[in-house]
Design an enzyme around this catalytic site. Structure first.
Site, short mmCIF file in Angstrom:
data_model
loop_
_atom_site.label_atom_id
_atom_site.label_comp_id
_atom_site.label_asym_id
_atom_site.label_seq_id
_atom_site.Cartn_x
_atom_site.Cartn_y
_atom_site.Cartn_z
N GLU A 1 -4.24 -9.05 3.84
CA GLU A 1 -4.85 -8.65 5.11
C GLU A 1 -6.01 -9.54 5.53
OE1 GLU A 1 -3.58 -6.60 2.97
OE2 GLU A 1 -2.90 -4.74 3.84
N GLU B 1 0.83 -1.22 0.00
CA GLU B 1 0.00 0.00 0.00
C GLU B 1 0.86 1.26 0.00
OE1 GLU B 1 -2.35 -1.66 3.32
OE2 GLU B 1 -4.09 -0.94 2.17
C1 LIG Z 1 -6.75 -6.28 14.65
C2 LIG Z 1 -7.43 -5.26 15.40
C3 LIG Z 1 -7.17 -3.96 14.83
C4 LIG Z 1 -8.30 -3.04 14.73
C5 LIG Z 1 -8.15 -1.85 13.79
C6 LIG Z 1 -8.37 -2.31 12.42
C7 LIG Z 1 -8.00 -1.31 11.39
C8 LIG Z 1 -7.76 -2.00 10.04
C9 LIG Z 1 -6.66 -1.37 9.28
C10 LIG Z 1 -5.36 -1.45 9.96
C11 LIG Z 1 -4.28 -1.07 9.00
C12 LIG Z 1 -4.03 -2.23 8.10
C13 LIG Z 1 -3.22 -1.91 6.91
C14 LIG Z 1 -2.09 -2.87 6.71
C15 LIG Z 1 -2.17 -4.10 7.20
C16 LIG Z 1 -1.07 -5.04 7.05
O1 LIG Z 1 -0.06 -4.80 6.39
S1 LIG Z 1 -1.27 -6.49 7.80
C17 LIG Z 1 0.18 -7.40 7.45
C18 LIG Z 1 0.22 -7.84 6.03
N1 LIG Z 1 1.35 -8.66 5.81
C19 LIG Z 1 1.30 -9.98 5.92
O2 LIG Z 1 0.29 -10.51 6.16
C20 LIG Z 1 2.58 -10.69 5.70
C21 LIG Z 1 2.75 -11.68 6.80
N2 LIG Z 1 4.04 -12.36 6.73
C22 LIG Z 1 4.29 -13.30 5.78
O3 LIG Z 1 3.51 -13.60 4.97
C23 LIG Z 1 5.66 -13.88 5.80
O4 LIG Z 1 6.18 -13.67 7.10
C24 LIG Z 1 6.63 -13.24 4.79
C25 LIG Z 1 6.63 -11.76 4.95
C26 LIG Z 1 6.18 -13.59 3.42
C27 LIG Z 1 8.02 -13.77 5.09
O5 LIG Z 1 7.94 -15.16 5.12
P1 LIG Z 1 9.23 -15.98 5.56
O6 LIG Z 1 10.41 -15.49 4.86
O7 LIG Z 1 8.82 -17.38 5.50
O8 LIG Z 1 9.45 -15.57 7.10
P2 LIG Z 1 8.49 -15.85 8.31
O9 LIG Z 1 9.09 -16.89 9.14
O10 LIG Z 1 7.10 -15.92 7.88
O11 LIG Z 1 8.64 -14.43 9.06
C28 LIG Z 1 9.93 -14.05 9.52
C29 LIG Z 1 9.74 -13.26 10.78
O12 LIG Z 1 9.07 -12.03 10.45
C30 LIG Z 1 7.89 -11.91 11.18
N3 LIG Z 1 6.89 -11.23 10.39
C31 LIG Z 1 6.54 -11.51 9.13
N4 LIG Z 1 5.63 -10.60 8.68
C32 LIG Z 1 5.43 -9.74 9.68
C33 LIG Z 1 4.60 -8.59 9.84
N5 LIG Z 1 3.87 -8.07 8.85
N6 LIG Z 1 4.62 -7.93 11.02
C34 LIG Z 1 5.42 -8.38 12.01
N7 LIG Z 1 6.24 -9.47 11.94
C35 LIG Z 1 6.22 -10.13 10.78
C36 LIG Z 1 7.47 -13.31 11.50
O13 LIG Z 1 6.60 -13.30 12.58
C37 LIG Z 1 8.80 -13.95 11.77
O14 LIG Z 1 9.21 -13.53 13.05
P3 LIG Z 1 10.15 -14.50 13.94
O15 LIG Z 1 9.40 -15.76 14.01
O16 LIG Z 1 10.29 -13.73 15.17
O17 LIG Z 1 11.44 -14.60 13.13
#
Ligand SMILES: CCCCCCCCCCCCC/C=C/C(=O)SCCNC(=O)CCNC(=O)[C@H](O)C(C)(C)COP(=O)(O)OP(=O)(O)OC[C@H]1O[C@@H](n2cnc3c(N)ncnc32)[C@H](O)[C@@H]1OP(=O)(O)O
Length: 660
Positions: free
Chosen positions: A136, A116
Site C-alpha cells: 500500500e 488482509e
Molecule cells: C487514495 C485516497 C483514498 C483515501 C482514503 C484512504 C483510506 C486508506 C485505506 C483504504 C483501504 C486500503 C486497504 C487496501 C488497499 C489495497 O489493497 S491497495 C492495492 C494493493 N495492491 C497492489 O498494490 C497491487 C498492485 N498491482 C500489482 O502489483 C500488479 O498488478 C500485480 C497484481 C502483481 C499483477 O502484476 P502483472 O501480472 O504484471 O499485471 P499488471 O499488468 O500489473 O496488472 C494487470 C491488470 O490488473 C490491474 N490491476 C492490478 N492490480 C490492481 C488493483 N489492485 N486494483 C485494480 N486493478 C489492478 C492493472 O491495472 C492491469 O490492468 P490493465 O492494464 O487494464 O490490464
C-alpha cells in the site's frame, strides 16, 4: 467475452461453503466484490447446512488487493464516500468473528487488501510461489484493512514492519516458515486441503462444545434433588472400615488413607490380611514412584491403616464399605454382622457392582443406612464413584457419602438401584456386541483397533474393566474369570437383549486369563506393549463353530463405521432404558459416568451427548435394521423410539415437549 465479476458461494456435501472472488485479471476488491463478500459471508453464517467456510480467488489468483481505480476516482472527485466500509463490517465482524471456521485458499498472489482478507481468516493454506505482501505504501496509503495489526501478529513485529514499510512481498514458502501460511500444498490439492482444515477447525469447535458440556455436567452431578437442597449438612467421616482387602478393597482403603481418613481393613485370615495391607503399601509406593505423592505423605497415609481379623475396631466407625467377592449370601451375612457391631448411625455401604442392594440388606433392619459405594478399578486412581441408593436410603446417608466422595477426590454420581446400576448396566452390551461381531467373523484385533480409533483407550478385548464387571465378558486386563461370575445375574435381569458367547470360557479353558497370567487375546510381557496373540484365533474359530451365527457360514463384511455403530448403539440403547427408568437424575450424569467410569472420550461429550450429535433418529433406524437381521440384542428401546419419532434429543428431560 465479458469478464465475469462477482462473488459466488457453493456449499458441498461436506458442509463447507466455498466463497470465490471473481474479478479478472487480479481479482481486485472492487466495490461490488466487497458487497458480494459481505452478502456471502452473512449467508454462510446463517445457513444451518454450512459448517465451515473457504475463501478463494478465481483464475489461480487470490486477490491483488483493493481496486486502485477507486483511489483514482476519490482523487478526481474528492468523494471519500466512494470508499466502502470494509475493515470493521467485513474483515472484523463477518470474517474474523465468524461463528464458523474460515480458511483462505491462496494461490498466485494475495496483495494489499487481498492479503488482509486472508489474514482475517482463521487459517491460510497456500499453493507454492504465491506472492504475499502489503504494498500500500507504494500508493501512498496504509494497509487499511487491519494488515498493520494482523501481519506483525502472524510474522513478528520486525518482519511485519519491514514488509509494510518497504512494501516487500514474500513467497508462500517464506510465509509458511514465518507462520503467515499454515500449510503449503500443490495447487491441485489447495481446495481439498482448505476444506479439511476448515472442517478440522469446525470439529475442534465441536470438541470444545463437548468438553464444555462435560465441564458443566460434572458440576451438575453434585445437585441431587431432595438431598442437597433440603438444608442437610454432611456428617464427618473420620474412621472407615473396609471389609475385604482384595483389588477393590485395598484400592478403596488407599483412596481413603490418601485423604487422611483412618481405615480399619478387615479380612478373614492373616494371609489375606497381609496381602491386602501389602496391596495398599504397593499402591502408595506406586504413587510415590510416579511422582504423584511424596514419601512422607505416603508414610503418613499408611500409618492410618489398621488391619484386623474381627469386628473389635468397628464400634466407633462412621462408615463400613464392604468389598468382598460378588457372593450374595456372603454379603448378606456381613451386613447382618456389621449392623450388630457398628454404631447405630454408621453408614453400611457395599462396593458391589452388580447385586441389588435390597437383596444385600435383606437380613438387616437398617434399610435407611444401606447404600452402594461403587468404586471403579483401580479405586485409588479412577475418579468415578457411583452412589447407589435404594428407595429406603436416607438423604443424610447419600449426602454423607457424596461428601466423603468429594473428600477423597472422587466425582460422586448418585444413581438408582438396579442390576449394574448406571455404568455397568449401560455398558454391558459393549463387549457382548464385540463378541457377536467376532462370532460373525470379524477380526477381533480389528474391532479393538476401530474402537480405540473412535476414542476409547482400549478396545473391548483388551479392556480395562472399571469395577471389574462392566462388560461381563471382560477383556484381558481385568481377568476373564470374574466376568463369568456375574453373567447369570445379568441374564436374569436383561436376558431378552443379551448375546451369549462361549469365547470367554474357551479362552479360560485354553489357559488364557488375560494380563493376570500374561496371556489373553494379547501377549503381555513386562516393559513392552501388548501384542496380538494370533494363536488365540483357533479359540475364536471354535467359538464361531459353537455359535454358528455367520450367515451361510461366511464372515460378514462390515465397515469400520458399522463396527462402531454395532458396538456403541446398543450401549446408547441401554442408556435410554436407564434414563427411562430414572436410574440417573439427568442424562448428563450418564455422560460424566461414561467418561470417568468407562473412559468414553470426553472430547465427544460423553455417551449421550455424542448420541445426540449422531442423532436419535439415525440410531433408532440403524438399530431397527440390525434387530431385523440379528435379533433382539439390537431391538430399539421404547425411549429411543419415542425420542426418534418425536424429533427429541435423548438428553432432553422427560418433561420437554416434542419438537414436532
Ligand atoms: C487514495 C485516497 C483514498 C483515501 C482514503 C484512504 C483510506 C486508506 C485505506 C483504504 C483501504 C486500503 C486497504 C487496501 C488497499 C489495497 O489493497 S491497495 C492495492 C494493493 N495492491 C497492489 O498494490 C497491487 C498492485 N498491482 C500489482 O502489483 C500488479 O498488478 C500485480 C497484481 C502483481 C499483477 O502484476 P502483472 O501480472 O504484471 O499485471 P499488471 O499488468 O500489473 O496488472 C494487470 C491488470 O490488473 C490491474 N490491476 C492490478 N492490480 C490492481 C488493483 N489492485 N486494483 C485494480 N486493478 C489492478 C492493472 O491495472 C492491469 O490492468 P490493465 O492494464 O487494464 O490490464
Amino acid at each position: 467475452m465479458a469478464k465475469k465479476i462477482g462473488v459466488t458461494m457453493e456449499v458441498g456435501n461436506d458442509g463447507v461453503a466455498v466463497i470465490t472472488i471473481s474479478n479478472p485479471p487480479v481479482n481486485s476488491l472492487a466495490s461490488q466484490i466487497i458487497s458480494g463478500l459481505k452478502e456471502k459471508f452473512q449467508d454462510a453464517n446463517q445457513r444451518s447446512d454450512v459448517k465451515a467456510i473457504v475463501l478463494t480467488g478465481n483464475g489461480g489468483r487470490f486477490s491483488g488487493g483493493f481496486d486502485i481505480n477507486v483511489f483514482q476516482q476519490v482523487h478526481k472527485t474528492g468523494d471519500i464516500s466512494l470508499m466502502p466500509e470494509v475493515s470493521v463490517d467485513l474483515v472484523c465482524n463477518l470474517m474474523e468473528d465468524s461463528r464458523k471456521p474460515l480458511v483462505a485458499a491462496v494461490e498466485g498472489l494475495a496483495l494489499g487488501g487481498g492479503l488482509e482478507l486472508a489474514m482475517a481468516c482463521h487459517a491460510r493454506v497456500a499453493a507454492p510461489k504465491a506472492q504475499l505482501g502489503l504494498p500500500e505504501l507504494t500508493l501512498g496509503i496504509i494497509p487499511g484493512f487491519g494488515g498493520t495489526q494482523r501481519l506483525p501478529r502472524l510474522v513478528g513485529l520486525e518482519k511485519g514492519a519491514n514488509m509494510i514499510l518497504l512494501s516487500k512481498s514474500i513467497s508462500s514458502e517464506e510465509g509458511r516458515k514465518l507462520g503467515l501460511i499454515d500449510e503449503l500444498v500443490p495447487p491441485g490439492d489447495l481446495l481439498t486441503t482448505s476444506r479439511k482444515w476448515a472442517l478440522d477447525i469446525a470439529l475442534l469447535s465441536d470438541t470444545a462444545k463437548a468438553l464444555v458440556h462435560v465441564f458443566f455436567a460434572q458440576r451438575a452431578t453434585s445437585k441431587v434433588p431432595k438431598v442437597t437442597d433440603v438444608g442437610l449438612k454432611p456428617r464427618p467421616m473420620k474412621k472407615v472400615a473396609v471389609i475385604g482387602g482384595g483389588l477393590m478393597g485395598s484400592g478403596i482403603a488407599t483412596a481413603l488413607l490418601l485423604s487422611n481418613i483412618r481405615v480399619v481393613l478387615k479380612e478373614i485370615n492373616s494371609e489375606y490380611l497381609l496381602k491386602g495391607i501389602k496391596s495398599v503399601e504397593a499402591n502408595l509406593k506406586g504413587l510415590v514412584s510416579r511422582g504423584k505423592l511424596t514419601q512422607d505423605k505416603a508414610s503418613k497415609a499408611f500409618s492410618l491403616l489398621k488391619g484386623v481379623l474381627d469386628y473389635s475396631e468397628f464400634k466407633d466407625v462412621d462408615m463400613v464399605i464392604e468389598a468382598v467377592i460378588e457372593n450374595i449370601q456372603l454379603k448378606q451375612k456381613i451386613f447382618k454382622e456389621i449392623e450388630e457391631v457398628c454404631p447405630p448411625n454408621c453408614i453400611l455401604a457395599s462396593n458391589t457392582s452388580t447385586i441389588d442392594l435390597n437383596v444385600i440388606g435383606e437380613k438387616t433392619n437398617s434399610k435407611d443406612r444401606i447404600v452402594g459405594a461403587h468404586f471403579f478399578s483401580p479405586a485409588h486412581l479412577m475418579t468415578l464413584l457411583e452412589i447407589v441408593r435404594t428407595e429406603n436410603t436416607s438423604a443424610q446417608v447419600i449426602l454423607d457419602l457424596m461428601a466423603l466422595g468429594k473428600a477423597i477426590k472422587k466425582v460422586p454420581v448418585v444413581v438408582g438401584n438396579c442390576i449394574g446400576f448406571a455404568v455397568n448396566r449401560t455398558f454391558f452390551p459393549y463387549s457382548q456386541a464385540a463378541h457377536m461381531l467376532v462370532n460373525l467373523g470379524v477380526d477381533l484385533f480389528r474391532v479393538d483397533s476401530v474402537i480405540t480409533s473412535f476414542g476409547l483407550p482400549l478396545g473391548p478385548f483388551q479392556y480395562i474393566s472399571p469395577s471389574c464387571l462392566v462388560v461381563l465378558m471382560l477383556g484381558d486386563l481385568a481377568g476373564h474369570g470374574i466376568g463369568i461370575a456375574v453373567k447369570d445375574i445379568y441374564a436374569k435381569a436383561y436376558g431378552d437383549r443379551m448375546f451369549s458367547s462361549p469365547l470367554t470360557e474357551l479362552l479360560l479353558k485354553s489357559g488364557r486369563n488375560g494380563k493376570i497370567n500374561g496371556r489373553g487375546y494379547y501377549i503381555y510381557e513386562k516393559g513392552s506393549k501388548p501384542k496380538p496373540d494370533s494363536s488365540v484365533l483357533s479359540v475364536v474359530e471354535e467359538s464361531r463353530k459353537l455359535t454358528n451365527i455367520m450367515p451361510g457360514g461366511k464372515p460378514i463384511s462390515v465397515s469400520d463405521k458399522e463396527i462402531v455403530e454395532m458396538i456403541l448403539f446398543p450401549v446408547v440403547n441401554e442408556a435410554c432404558r436407564v434414563l427411562d427408568e430414572g436410574v440417573v437424575i439427568r442424562a448428563s450424569d450418564l455422560d460424566v459416568a461414561s467418561v470417568l467410569g468407562m473412559s468414553f472420550p470426553s472430547y465427544r461429550g460423553g455417551l449421550l451427548f455424542w448420541a445426540d450429535t449422531v442423532g436419535p433418529k439415525y440410531i433408532y433406524e440403524r438399530l431397527k435394521r440390525l434387530s431385523e437381521t440379528y435379533g433382539g440384542f439390537f431391538k430399539p428401546s421404547r425411549y429411543l423410539e419415542e425420542r426418534a419419532t418425536k424429533g427429541m434429543l435423548l438428553s432432553e428431560p422427560k418433561s420437554s415437549r416434542s419438537r414436532l
